[in-house]
Design a protein around this motif. Structure first.
Motif, PDB file in Angstrom:
ATOM      1  N   TYR A   1       0.850  -1.204   0.000  1.00 34.70           N
ATOM      2  CA  TYR A   1       0.000   0.000   0.000  1.00 34.70           C
ATOM      3  C   TYR A   1       0.880   1.246   0.000  1.00 34.70           C
ATOM      4  O   TYR A   1       1.903   1.304   0.677  1.00 34.70           O
ATOM      5  N   ASN A   2       0.479   2.265  -0.786  1.00 36.36           N
ATOM      6  CA  ASN A   2       1.252   3.505  -0.773  1.00 36.36           C
ATOM      7  C   ASN A   2       0.319   4.699  -0.874  1.00 36.36           C
ATOM      8  O   ASN A   2      -0.806   4.587  -1.372  1.00 36.36           O
ATOM      9  N   GLU A   3       0.787   5.822  -0.394  1.00 33.91           N
ATOM     10  CA  GLU A   3       0.028   7.065  -0.477  1.00 33.91           C
ATOM     11  C   GLU A   3       1.011   8.214  -0.622  1.00 33.91           C
ATOM     12  O   GLU A   3       2.184   8.095  -0.251  1.00 33.91           O
ATOM     13  N   PRO A   4       0.552   9.353  -1.186  1.00 32.89           N
ATOM     14  CA  PRO A   4       1.460  10.495  -1.370  1.00 32.89           C
ATOM     15  C   PRO A   4       1.972  11.013  -0.028  1.00 32.89           C
ATOM     16  O   PRO A   4       1.337  10.817   1.008  1.00 32.89           O
ATOM     17  N   LEU A   5       3.107  11.665  -0.073  1.00 36.97           N
ATOM     18  CA  LEU A   5       3.678  12.261   1.126  1.00 36.97           C
ATOM     19  C   LEU A   5       2.713  13.311   1.685  1.00 36.97           C
ATOM     20  O   LEU A   5       2.299  14.219   0.963  1.00 36.97           O
ATOM     21  N   PRO A   6       2.299  13.183   2.953  1.00 41.77           N
ATOM     22  CA  PRO A   6       1.330  14.145   3.500  1.00 41.77           C
ATOM     23  C   PRO A   6       1.952  15.527   3.703  1.00 41.77           C
ATOM     24  O   PRO A   6       3.125  15.646   4.042  1.00 41.77           O
ATOM     25  N   LEU A   7       1.147  16.555   3.482  1.00 37.96           N
ATOM     26  CA  LEU A   7       1.606  17.926   3.711  1.00 37.96           C
ATOM     27  C   LEU A   7       1.384  18.341   5.166  1.00 37.96           C
ATOM     28  O   LEU A   7       2.043  19.241   5.675  1.00 37.96           O
ATOM     29  N   GLU A   8       0.402  17.669   5.804  1.00 39.53           N
ATOM     30  CA  GLU A   8       0.111  17.989   7.196  1.00 39.53           C
ATOM     31  C   GLU A   8      -0.294  16.731   7.942  1.00 39.53           C
ATOM     32  O   GLU A   8      -0.609  15.700   7.326  1.00 39.53           O
ATOM     33  N   CYS A   9      -0.280  16.796   9.266  1.00 42.68           N
ATOM     34  CA  CYS A   9      -0.596  15.645  10.117  1.00 42.68           C
ATOM     35  C   CYS A   9      -2.073  15.288   9.981  1.00 42.68           C
ATOM     36  O   CYS A   9      -2.952  16.154  10.068  1.00 42.68           O
ATOM     37  N   ASP A  10      -2.358  14.000   9.764  1.00 49.15           N
ATOM     38  CA  ASP A  10      -3.744  13.536   9.656  1.00 49.15           C
ATOM     39  C   ASP A  10      -4.503  13.726  10.965  1.00 49.15           C
ATOM     40  O   ASP A  10      -5.728  13.874  10.974  1.00 49.15           O
ATOM     41  N   ALA A  11      -3.768  13.696  12.082  1.00 54.94           N
ATOM     42  CA  ALA A  11      -4.427  13.749  13.391  1.00 54.94           C
ATOM     43  C   ALA A  11      -4.726  15.173  13.850  1.00 54.94           C
ATOM     44  O   ALA A  11      -5.833  15.482  14.295  1.00 54.94           O
ATOM     45  N   CYS A  12      -3.733  16.085  13.735  1.00 56.68           N
ATOM     46  CA  CYS A  12      -3.927  17.424  14.303  1.00 56.68           C
ATOM     47  C   CYS A  12      -3.817  18.552  13.283  1.00 56.68           C
ATOM     48  O   CYS A  12      -4.064  19.709  13.610  1.00 56.68           O
ATOM     49  N   GLY A  13      -3.423  18.239  12.054  1.00 56.88           N
ATOM     50  CA  GLY A  13      -3.321  19.261  11.014  1.00 56.88           C
ATOM     51  C   GLY A  13      -2.022  20.036  11.004  1.00 56.88           C
ATOM     52  O   GLY A  13      -1.812  20.906  10.155  1.00 56.88           O
ATOM     53  N   SER A  14      -1.112  19.729  11.928  1.00 58.21           N
ATOM     54  CA  SER A  14       0.168  20.434  11.982  1.00 58.21           C
ATOM     55  C   SER A  14       1.009  20.098  10.750  1.00 58.21           C
ATOM     56  O   SER A  14       0.938  18.990  10.210  1.00 58.21           O
ATOM     57  N   ARG A  15       1.794  21.091  10.328  1.00 56.18           N
ATOM     58  CA  ARG A  15       2.685  20.848   9.185  1.00 56.18           C
ATOM     59  C   ARG A  15       4.101  20.523   9.626  1.00 56.18           C
ATOM     60  O   ARG A  15       5.006  20.429   8.803  1.00 56.18           O
ATOM     61  N   LYS A  16       4.288  20.362  10.932  1.00 62.98           N
ATOM     62  CA  LYS A  16       5.609  20.034  11.461  1.00 62.98           C
ATOM     63  C   LYS A  16       5.791  18.507  11.463  1.00 62.98           C
ATOM     64  O   LYS A  16       5.562  17.838  12.457  1.00 62.98           O
ATOM     65  N   LEU A  17       6.180  17.979  10.305  1.00 66.22           N
ATOM     66  CA  LEU A  17       6.404  16.539  10.161  1.00 66.22           C
ATOM     67  C   LEU A  17       7.898  16.286  10.025  1.00 66.22           C
ATOM     68  O   LEU A  17       8.581  16.958   9.246  1.00 66.22           O
ATOM     69  N   LYS A  18       8.420  15.335  10.770  1.00 62.97           N
ATOM     70  CA  LYS A  18       9.856  15.044  10.704  1.00 62.97           C
ATOM     71  C   LYS A  18      10.072  13.564  10.388  1.00 62.97           C
ATOM     72  O   LYS A  18       9.253  12.707  10.730  1.00 62.97           O
ATOM     73  N   THR A  19      11.186  13.297   9.708  1.00 63.11           N
ATOM     74  CA  THR A  19      11.555  11.908   9.461  1.00 63.11           C
ATOM     75  C   THR A  19      12.282  11.372  10.697  1.00 63.11           C
ATOM     76  O   THR A  19      13.025  12.095  11.354  1.00 63.11           O
ATOM     77  N   VAL A  20      12.036  10.104  10.991  1.00 56.59           N
ATOM     78  CA  VAL A  20      12.661   9.475  12.158  1.00 56.59           C
ATOM     79  C   VAL A  20      13.533   8.319  11.675  1.00 56.59           C
ATOM     80  O   VAL A  20      13.096   7.475  10.899  1.00 56.59           O
ATOM     81  N   SER A  21      14.776   8.291  12.144  1.00 54.55           N
ATOM     82  CA  SER A  21      15.767   7.275  11.762  1.00 54.55           C
ATOM     83  C   SER A  21      16.097   7.418  10.276  1.00 54.55           C
ATOM     84  O   SER A  21      15.880   8.474   9.694  1.00 54.55           O
ATOM     85  N   TYR A  22      16.634   6.384   9.653  1.00 59.92           N
ATOM     86  CA  TYR A  22      17.123   6.528   8.288  1.00 59.92           C
ATOM     87  C   TYR A  22      17.204   5.175   7.593  1.00 59.92           C
ATOM     88  O   TYR A  22      17.351   4.129   8.208  1.00 59.92           O
ATOM     89  N   GLY A  23      17.086   5.230   6.273  1.00 56.53           N
ATOM     90  CA  GLY A  23      17.242   4.039   5.437  1.00 56.53           C
ATOM     91  C   GLY A  23      18.305   4.293   4.390  1.00 56.53           C
ATOM     92  O   GLY A  23      18.955   5.344   4.364  1.00 56.53           O
ATOM     93  N   THR A  24      18.483   3.344   3.481  1.00 57.00           N
ATOM     94  CA  THR A  24      19.553   3.439   2.478  1.00 57.00           C
ATOM     95  C   THR A  24      19.396   4.650   1.565  1.00 57.00           C
ATOM     96  O   THR A  24      20.383   5.263   1.152  1.00 57.00           O
ATOM     97  N   GLU A  25      18.156   5.023   1.265  1.00 58.97           N
ATOM     98  CA  GLU A  25      17.927   6.152   0.362  1.00 58.97           C
ATOM     99  C   GLU A  25      18.440   7.457   0.971  1.00 58.97           C
ATOM    100  O   GLU A  25      19.057   8.285   0.295  1.00 58.97           O
ATOM    101  N   LYS A  26      18.192   7.634   2.266  1.00 57.84           N
ATOM    102  CA  LYS A  26      18.657   8.849   2.945  1.00 57.84           C
ATOM    103  C   LYS A  26      20.184   8.856   3.046  1.00 57.84           C
ATOM    104  O   LYS A  26      20.830   9.900   2.868  1.00 57.84           O
ATOM    105  N   LEU A  27      20.780   7.697   3.334  1.00 57.84           N
ATOM    106  CA  LEU A  27      22.240   7.629   3.443  1.00 57.84           C
ATOM    107  C   LEU A  27      22.891   7.972   2.117  1.00 57.84           C
ATOM    108  O   LEU A  27      23.915   8.664   2.062  1.00 57.84           O
TER     109      LEU A  27
END
Length: 834
Positions: A571-597
């Motif tokens: 399953y996939n969906e577009p990158l969200p612009l804001e939080c589904d729960a509270c509407g905040s636009r302060k979204l951060k990535t947590v940890s890292y995978g090969t693409e980020k490295l």
């Protein structure tokens, strides 16, 4: 004179069908086929009300089935058998051991290109007359009927294309109700041989010089046709050698030339100057290869080789424990030569496709076209050609992944399982959920073949069997030539973060070493066992983490595609612009995978040529080969990858290996987490320093005091093994027991729990509470809208009634699922799950 078919020895056939039902099906053999049908041939048979499927003939006999009326075989698909009798015995053993049906084994074993497919087609009803029909016909129905009157039949796909509609069922349904059309199944052979078009001169021009000269003169006024003929004579010297015309030339050699006219060639074909014909060719390069088998074993390799032969005298299986870079492949090839000299076949198993590229290149230099390759990235047609190549003795050696155990060997003498510890040998879904390494032993037993297991970090089970004397054990503890084991350094992340000596996810120490390595012209491998850009996104305001709609798992962020993806169901969906729960636009990535490295390294080291090897970059057929060749040739000088880069790849100039997240692997909730961590770290360390210069390995960790890391640092497999085997013995885990994992799936969570509890209660009543663990939720408790519960059955290795226990488990599950309350539950049985 009437013939009593029931007494005739070939009146009935027991057939395996690719359906999940645990028995053979008996069909009547038509008289027209009795002289030609043989065990191992494919047949086309009716199954159910409308299905037509491909089956494999196992036995021919004269006894009709007692409980049902035998249907007749529709057609025989092969003049000669495509499968060997020994394969059926192997299929039966596997179905019995892994508690699945023989049909499921056949479905996994036979390449899909050898299974026929049926496609729904429509034709006009013979009694339908459009002029005599009262109800008005729609425009789309009119188009379909008009085309059917011209083309006679149309497939569903053709109707869809004709109307430009994806959904055509309402139109088809309406035409059926009008009795305007009939639907039938057109059965098609999937496998298509590869063909090439060739041309050659027709008689008398191919052998009569006078006729050829007259032809040339007659074309003086037709310059384009004369140019085509002259080009052919340049390529094929028929005037000097009349036999040269027999093979002609590829048609494309004429048509690809812009100066030559394709229409002129067609005119010459039409006027009987040339003939066009097709020949079947192989999909693989069968041109003669230069064979170079002048390889000499070192003294230590020769000693190991001799010891293996000595162990084979009284043992079927030998474990070769050779450190990374010790030259195991050279020993393998010498053993292969020995097997071939005795006219025996060889199966060389590797865990993943990534390994085949380098190994095949090496072995091709030694064995040329005697060697074939079999893996999942091949097309259906390519797999069929390898299958037929084994059956027809075109290949004496097969290099293949786990599914290669199903190939139709009839004289197997040696099976080599390289990197035998690798978890990729285990098939998880669908059934049969087999362990390729274990099945190599069984296959070897059926063929009376020897089995060699090779690894720098053997599985705990294999090493245990070797220590007990069940397997032979041969050690190769030094690297080949002047190579030395790499220096392994642990980088303390706690200290680096405290002193602010981090840049992104890299310690400054590791980054400095990468720059230093590149400056000397050497290459770098960075290992991170997680793909994607980041494992998940998190809202900084409320802490919400986007999850999959269908699974109990967070969505992984893939920056390249700008999407969130579930690695369990897709399953996939577009990158969200804001939080589904509270509407905040302060979204951060947590940890890292090969693409980020990969992205960070390109940012930190702009002069570096960074490549990535993970599931995302290797989806295409030849992508592994491209990445490996680019790294080998120096076009890439930093390779970032998942565990694919830990496999037995051999590169001359790797000076540094960096490991970024060893801690997460160690604390994964799994029986084998310590074992797999130790194996992965030691294997990836082995990619460096494989020539004269000592390599360097840097492992970033927040727990540098952990004992596993110190055993990796000192390359001490023995200490790791004795610690692990002690732990396994204390808790009666493999190799001191056998495990059977039972997973209950249900779209309703409560029902999944109730089903699992009912099965657990019945099993505990029979075998006591000690041997039945659970039920409990697995770490990921919902996948594809199905809630999961798990039970583990632990069986003492010393038990003599394993078959009876498995039969009881199977029967208990079947009885439980007959309860109307549990009918929506599906149960998956996985024998030897880890």
């Amino acid at each position: 004179m009437s013939i009593d078919q029931n007494s005739h020895s070939k009146s009935f056939a027991d057939i395996i069908l690719p359906v999940p039902i645990g028995k053979y099906f008996t069909y009547r053999v038509p008289l027209s086929l009795e002289n030609d049908i043989q065990p191992g041939c494919r047949v086309l048979v009716p199954f159910g009300k409308r299905r037509v499927i491909t089956g494999l003939v196992v036995h021919l006999h004269g006894s009709p089935p007692k409980k049902y009326e035998a249907k007749s075989i529709i057609d025989l698909l092969d003049e000669l058998p495509i499968a060997e009798p020994i394969q059926f015995r192997f299929f039966e053993w596997m179905a019995d051991y892994y508690l699945c049906s023989i049909g499921e084994v056949m479905q996994a074993a036979i390449p899909s290109g050898l299974k026929l497919s049926s496609e729904s087609q429509i034709q006009l009803h013979p009694e339908f007359n459009i002029d005599n029909h009262d109800k008005p016909i729609s425009e789309n129905e009119q188009i379909v009927l008009e085309n059917l009157s011209v083309d006679k039949t149309l497939t569903y796909t053709e109707v869809s294309d004709l109307l430009g509609k994806k959904s055509i069922h309402p139109i088809i349904k309406s035409l059926i109700q009008r009795e305007a059309i009939i639907i039938f199944e057109q059965v098609k052979e999937k496998y298509k041989p590869k063909k090439e078009k060739r041309i050659r001169l027709k008689s008398p021009f191919d052998s009569n010089t006078d006729e050829l000269e007259d032809l040339m003169n007659s074309l003086d006024s037709k310059e384009k046709q004369q140019a085509v003929l002259l080009r052919y004579l340049q390529k094929v010297p028929v005037l000097h050698d009349s036999n040269a015309n027999e093979n002609g030339i590829l048609k494309s050699e004429i048509t690809k030339d812009e100066e030559l006219s394709n229409s002129s060639l067609q005119t010459l074909i039409k006027n009987d100057v040339f003939e066009e014909y097709e020949v079947i060719i192989s999909r693989f390069d069968l041109s003669d290869k230069e064979v170079d088998d002048e390889q000499k074993l070192s003294l230590e390799q020769q000693t190991a080789f001799d010891q293996i032969l000595k162990e084979f005298e009284d043992k079927q299986t030998v474990l070769l424990h050779g450190v990374t870079g010790s030259g195991k492949t050279a020993i393998y090839s010498e053993l292969m030569k020995l097997a071939l000299s005795s006219d025996r076949q060889v199966l060389f198993m590797v865990p993943e496709i990534a390994l085949t590229t380098q190994i095949v290149q090496r072995l091709k230099k030694i064995f040329g076209n005697k060697l074939g390759v079999y893996h999942s990235r091949f097309s259906d047609n390519e797999r069929v050609e390898v299958w037929q190549g084994v059956k027809n003795k075109a290949y004496d050696i097969i290099v293949g992944v786990r599914s290669s155990i199903f190939l139709p060997f009839d004289n197997l003498g040696l099976i080599i399982v390289d990197e035998e510890h690798d978890s990729s040998y285990k098939q998880h879904d669908p059934a049969p959920r087999y362990q390729g390494r274990d099945m190599a032993h069984i296959l070897g037993r059926f063929h009376n073949a020897k089995v060699l297991l090779g690894s720098a970090t053997p599985s705990t089970e294999s090493y245990h069997h070797a220590k007990l004397g069940k397997y032979g054990l041969v050690s190769l503890m030094n690297r080949f030539g002047e190579s030395q084991m790499p220096d392994i350094e642990l980088v303390d992340l706690r200290d680096a973060k405290k002193k602010k000596k981090m840049k992104g996810d890299f310690s400054l120490k590791l980054l400095e070493k990468i720059e230093e390595t590149l400056a000397t012209g050497d290459q770098v491998i960075i290992f991170q066992n997680r793909r994607g850009y980041a494992p998940y996104l998190q809202c900084e305001t409320c802490g919400h983490i986007p999850k999959c709609e269908h699974c109990d798992i967070s969505l992984t962020y893939h920056q390249y595609k700008k999407e969130m993806r579930c690695h369990y169901c897709g399953y996939n969906e577009p990158l969200p612009l804001e939080c589904d729960a509270c509407g905040s636009r302060k979204l951060k990535t947590v940890s890292y995978g090969t693409e980020k490295l990969e992205e960070d390294l390109q940012l930190f080291l702009p002069e570096a040529r960074v490549g990535r090897m993970d599931l995302e970059t290797t989806r295409r057929k030849n992508s592994y080969e491209t990445i490996i060749n680019d790294f080998d040739s120096g076009q890439i000088n930093i390779l970032v990858g998942t565990q694919m880069v830990t496999k037995g790849l051999d590169f001359d100039k790797v000076g540094l290996v960096g490991v970024l997240d060893a801690d997460r692997m160690m604390y994964f909730p799994d029986l084998r987490s310590y074992e797999r961590t130790f194996q992965l770290l030691l294997q990836v360390s082995g990619r460096t320093g494989r020539r004269e210069k000592m390599g360097k390995v840097m492992i970033q960790t927040s727990i540098p005091e952990h004992q596993i890391l110190h055993w990796v640092q000192s390359h001490d497999y023995e200490k790791f093994y004795f610690s692990e085997i002690k732990e396994r013995h204390s808790f009666l885990y493999p190799p001191f027991s056998r495990l059977i994992n039972i997973t209950i799936k249900n779209p309703d969570k409560l029902n999944a729990i109730q089903t699992s509890e009912a099965i657990a209660f019945a099993l505990k009543k029979k075998y006591g509470r000690k041997g039945i663990l659970g039920p409990q939720e697995p770490p990921v408790s919902k996948i594809r809208n199905q809630y999961l519960m798990q039970l583990i059955v632990k069986i003492d290795r010393k038990t003599t009634n394993l078959g009876k226990i498995k039969s009881d488990i199977d029967q208990t599950i079947a009885t439980t699922l007959q309860d109307k309350n549990f009918k929506r539950s599906r149960v998956v049985i996985d024998v030897d799950p880890y």
